[in-house]
Design a protein around this motif. Sequence first.
Motif: not given
Ligand code: SF4
Length: 438
Positions: A156, A159-160, A162-163, A165-166, A200, A237, A276
Amino acid sequence: MKMIKKAAFYTLGCKVNQYETEAVIDIFLENGYQIVDFSEKADVYIVNSCTVTNEAARKTRQIARRAKRKYSNSLVAIVGCYTQAFPDEVRNIEEIDFVMGSNNKAEILAKAEEMLAGKNINSELKEYQQLKEYEDLKLKSLSNTTRANVKIEDGCNQFCSYCIIPYARGPVRSRKKESITEEVKRLSKQGVKEIVLTGTHLGAYGSDKGNKKALAQLMESLTEIKSLKRVRLSSIEGTEIDQGIINLISESDIFCPHLHLPLQSGSNQILKAMNRPYTVEEFKKTVAKLRKKIPDLAITTDVIVGFPGETEKTFAETLKVVKEISFAKVHVFPYSAREGTPAAKMEQLNGNIVKEYSKKLRLANEALMLNYQKEFIGKTKKVLIEEVRDHKTNLLTGYTDNYLKVLISGSDALKNSLVKVKLEESIDPYHLSGKIIN
Ligand code: SF4
């Protein structure tokens, strides 16, 4: 007599992790391993980790430690997102024999074998920015023929705030269309009734190749697979749904009229702080466009409550927007700071306020779920029977294409088949009753 080696797997987190574990299990099976339950004695224990919350990371550590304490001579590894995002933290866990990150999962077996043979292995991890290639793992054997996740994308770039994951998955990498269609064809021929396309960041599929229409093109190719019964998209999204996708869902019978569009907040101020890429007004426009073309569409969502900066006013905005949009279901996530993300450094709300907001939104969700169910009472829908809930009373459960969960009386033999069902009444927000019709 040659001893058969045993391996045990534990998966935390999302559908992508589940898919990857199943593909790695196939590699172990092909190499003569027996797969046993995680509580049993094995030669190798693999924990495919999650790092999305601090709690997921804590659980990962706990599960790995427990395995090692119980079977101290066995190998224990933590692989995946948690290791990738926090390599030093994971390496410091005394009970762990080796670690691997988010890529090269196909090499887990080779690393385990080297260690079992007494060799030292290189456990250097690549930085997340260097994860550039899509690792084409494949599903071969099936643990469940009703529904199978098929991974089409990894990573991903969003880079939201709070996240994490990236940092755990790296940038967007897309799987080749041919590899996906080949897998979907094979799984549907093996009897899988529902395929869930996962990633993802699913809607970013193809963006790494500069192709914004890639998801619609992939879906179009799937319509040519004769044995394919149902395809569902996992979370996507709203900003990434183009006209091609809308047309395919409305015109082809195989695509479920169900979209999970994460709203996250109904306040533009909070959406901005979350990084977002849309406003509430834009989100509403997308919903209106979708509903115009796909009438029975179930739109489900995720909402984070209690994000830093949330006030009574922003929460009231969210509550209002959620009701206005009239979602079929809202997954409520009380915000919890994930270490390593920008939002974790912002001023946090009092936990009791977060709880109170979550409770209010959950109540609103139950009313919305009942409303959505009401629209379908008396109508006939196809239900995919997933589970025999009670053998004595012949109670079966299954889902309609628009993700209503239905309880039906019928024979066990109907498991994994699509049956026509008249929806009769609402039992509670999560279940409807129905009757099979011929
Ligand atoms: S919430 Fe979803 S779109 Fe936003 S950084 Fe995390 S994985 Fe990526």
